[in-house]
Design a protein around this motif. Structure first.
Motif, PDB file in Angstrom:
ATOM      1  N   GLN A  12       0.555  -1.041  -0.092  1.00 48.20           N
ATOM      2  CA  GLN A  12       0.039  -0.238  -0.091  1.00 48.20           C
ATOM      3  C   GLN A  12       0.960   1.396   0.044  1.00 48.20           C
ATOM      4  N   ALA A  13       0.251   2.134  -0.586  1.00 45.49           N
ATOM      5  CA  ALA A  13       1.078   3.422  -0.514  1.00 45.49           C
ATOM      6  C   ALA A  13       1.255   3.857   0.705  1.00 45.49           C
ATOM      7  N   GLY A  14       2.676   4.377   0.950  1.00 48.70           N
ATOM      8  CA  GLY A  14       2.876   4.680   2.535  1.00 48.70           C
ATOM      9  C   GLY A  14       3.534   3.547   3.371  1.00 48.70           C
ATOM     10  N   GLY A  15       3.427   2.374   2.723  1.00 44.83           N
ATOM     11  CA  GLY A  15       3.897   1.242   3.489  1.00 44.83           C
ATOM     12  C   GLY A  15       5.377   0.869   3.053  1.00 44.83           C
ATOM     13  N   SER A  16       5.755  -0.226   3.342  1.00 40.75           N
ATOM     14  CA  SER A  16       7.342  -0.679   3.345  1.00 40.75           C
ATOM     15  C   SER A  16       7.516  -1.988   2.856  1.00 40.75           C
ATOM     16  N   ARG A  64      13.987   7.884   1.674  1.00 41.08           N
ATOM     17  CA  ARG A  64      12.804   7.099   2.114  1.00 41.08           C
ATOM     18  C   ARG A  64      13.559   5.430   1.858  1.00 41.08           C
ATOM     19  N   ASN A  81      10.680   2.491   2.329  1.00 34.71           N
ATOM     20  CA  ASN A  81       9.857   3.089   3.360  1.00 34.71           C
ATOM     21  C   ASN A  81       8.804   4.158   2.541  1.00 34.71           C
ATOM     22  N   SER A  82       7.968   4.290   3.156  1.00 35.07           N
ATOM     23  CA  SER A  82       6.923   5.459   2.683  1.00 35.07           C
ATOM     24  C   SER A  82       7.073   5.287   1.265  1.00 35.07           C
ATOM     25  N   LYS A  84       5.630   5.400  -2.602  1.00 37.13           N
ATOM     26  CA  LYS A  84       4.517   6.009  -3.451  1.00 37.13           C
ATOM     27  C   LYS A  84       4.053   5.214  -4.662  1.00 37.13           C
ATOM     28  N   SER A 121      -2.996   2.512  -4.329  1.00 34.60           N
ATOM     29  CA  SER A 121      -3.097   3.924  -3.665  1.00 34.60           C
ATOM     30  C   SER A 121      -4.326   3.875  -2.886  1.00 34.60           C
TER      31      SER A 121
END
Length: 121
Positions: A12-16, A64, A81-82, A84, A121
């Motif tokens: 997911q966006a924002g995930g790692s 990131r 990380n983070s 996009k 997203s």
């Protein structure tokens, strides 16, 4: 030197996500990650020198992503990380015998098969 990339998947966006690249006897090679999104040219993402003392990142991932290497395991990692949506691509690891860490793809002698990263997203 044979390289085996793994760790890709859906995030997911924002995930790692953490990518791994395993290979034999690559301790004397600079190692880098490149990526290629559909319809785009392959681009440099991050690199680490053969000694591990130097790293370099594309501006788009700086702060990131983190590249590291484990000599005991003959493995290079890319911690993402983070994440996009624009990070979605096939990621390739590559090894270079160049004495200098370089973003020039022509300097990389060996390439892994690629691992897909998909970002929702």
């Amino acid at each position: 030197v044979q390289l085996q990339a793994s760790g890709g998947g859906l995030v997911q966006a924002g995930g790692s996500l953490r990518l791994s690249c395993a290979g034999r006897t690559f301790s004397l090679y600079a190692m880098s990650w490149f990526r290629q999104a559909p319809g785009k040219v392959r681009e440099f993402v991050a690199g680490i020198s053969w000694s591990g003392a130097s790293t370099y990142y594309a501006d788009s991932v700086k702060g990131r992503f983190t590249i590291s290497r484990d000599y005991a395991k003959n493995t290079v990692y890319l911690q993402m990380n983070s994440v996009k949506p624009e990070d979605a691509a096939v990621y390739y690891c590559a090894a270079s015998s160049s004495p200098e860490l370089t973003t020039n793809q022509d300097a990389y002698n060996y390439w892994g098969q690629g691992t897909q990263v998909t970002v929702s997203s």
